[in-house]
Scaffold this active site. Structure first.
Site, short mmCIF file in Angstrom:
data_model
loop_
_atom_site.label_atom_id
_atom_site.label_comp_id
_atom_site.label_asym_id
_atom_site.label_seq_id
_atom_site.Cartn_x
_atom_site.Cartn_y
_atom_site.Cartn_z
N LEU A 1 -47.54 -30.17 -59.40
CA LEU A 1 -47.00 -30.95 -60.52
C LEU A 1 -46.00 -31.95 -59.96
O LEU A 1 -45.03 -31.58 -59.28
CB LEU A 1 -46.31 -30.02 -61.52
CG LEU A 1 -45.50 -30.68 -62.66
CD1 LEU A 1 -46.37 -31.62 -63.47
CD2 LEU A 1 -44.87 -29.62 -63.54
N SER B 1 -45.00 -45.16 -60.68
CA SER B 1 -44.70 -46.17 -59.66
C SER B 1 -44.04 -45.51 -58.45
O SER B 1 -43.75 -44.30 -58.46
CB SER B 1 -43.77 -47.25 -60.23
OG SER B 1 -42.51 -46.69 -60.58
N TYR C 1 -24.58 -42.57 -60.25
CA TYR C 1 -25.87 -42.20 -59.66
C TYR C 1 -25.67 -41.17 -58.55
O TYR C 1 -26.35 -40.14 -58.51
CB TYR C 1 -26.55 -43.45 -59.10
CG TYR C 1 -27.79 -43.16 -58.28
CD1 TYR C 1 -28.97 -42.74 -58.87
CD2 TYR C 1 -27.78 -43.32 -56.88
CE1 TYR C 1 -30.10 -42.48 -58.12
CE2 TYR C 1 -28.90 -43.07 -56.12
CZ TYR C 1 -30.06 -42.65 -56.74
OH TYR C 1 -31.18 -42.39 -56.00
#
Length: 287
Positions: free
Chosen positions: A7, A13, A152
């Protein structure tokens, strides 16, 4: 090599797209998640679905029901999930103070909570068969928190924190949890970088306003010099799948430019981490 049920998230992309195609080419059964397969990602979904051994699933990773439905679908068809590749992620760049609580929440929802949601759902099947592999795609900035990518980086730090502890906790049960730390690569993700919503504070950072431009210039020079190939990340995933259970390294750095910085830090932490586990009576988990 036995064929596995794999999976992979975020396959519309970049790393995910390449990984899905590369893993499927080896004969593994790949389930590739893409969001909004009937809308903006319909062309990518149709193209990937035509690849042999690939089944595309429309999944919103921040939606518990959507993810649970996908896992149930795979289990109904295959009976288990052998490998989970948590590749999907979101990036944010800019003055950290411009990030609202909502911005931070959204970043962690994609980069931390979504991977955990999947890990939680696949572990019962992996534990039952005493074998499984979970690959979490982090970042070199999950080791160093870089200015202007603070939120981030924090989310990738969190993902690494989950992965590092689980690596030792689950290995005795036959399940390997590992991390891939890519460096900068020219992928579509770099074109989808989010920015903070609170723009009112940006003007107060004029004294260092030219620093982000210097960073992008440096990254551009790195691309010209090293010509990094995103396929290297897909190959790293394949290598980890091929390695024997229990012999997979916790961290794999994929960064032709600045990877040595990350590797050096990883090696130093590994030594001290072993000392810490030993000090707290958990040295048997190091074996």
């Amino acid at each position: 090599m036995s064929k596995k049920v794999v999976l992979i998230t975020g396959t519309n992309s970049g790393f995910g797209w390449l990984t899905a195609r590369s893993v499927a080419a080896l004969g593994h059964k790949v389930y590739a998640t893409i969001r909004d397969t009937e809308g903006k990602n319909s062309d990518k979904a149709k193209a990937l679905a035509q690849v042999e051994n690939v089944t595309v699933l429309d999944v919103s990773l921040t939606d518990e029901t959507s993810v649970k439905k996908a896992i149930d679908t795979i289990i109904a068809k295959e009976g288990t999930i052998d490998v989970l590749v948590n590749n999907a992620g979101a990036a944010m760049f800019g003055v950290a103070e411009s990030s609202t609580t909502g911005d931070v929440q959204r970043m962690f929802d994609v980069n931390v909570i979504a991977p955990w949601r999947l890990i939680k759902l696949v572990l019962p099947f992996m534990r039952k068969q005493a074998e499984g592999l979970i690959i979490n795609v982090s970042s070199g900035w999950g080791r160093f928190s870089v200015p202007f990518s603070v939120v981030y980086g924090a989310s990738k730090f969190a993902l690494e924190g989950l992965s590092e502890g689980l690596h030792y906790e689950l290995r005795p049960l036959g399940v390997d949890v590992v991390i891939i730390q890519p460096g900068a690569f020219p992928t579509e993700m770099s074109q989808k970088i989010q920015v903070g919503s609170d723009t009112s504070v940006v003007d107060d950072y004029k004294a260092i306003a030219d620093v982000p431009n210097k960073m992008f210039t440096a990254i551009g020079q790195i691309f010209e010099t090293t010509n990094p190939d995103p396929q290297d990340v897909a190959e790293a995933v394949i290598n980890l799948i091929n390695l024997p259970k229990g012999q997979r390294p916790l961290r794999t750095v994929v960064d032709p430019a600045t990877g040595e910085f990350i590797k050096t830090a990883n090696d130093a932490v590994k030594v001290e981490y072993a000392k810490a586990l030993t000090a707290f009576g958990m040295e048997e988990l190091l074996a």
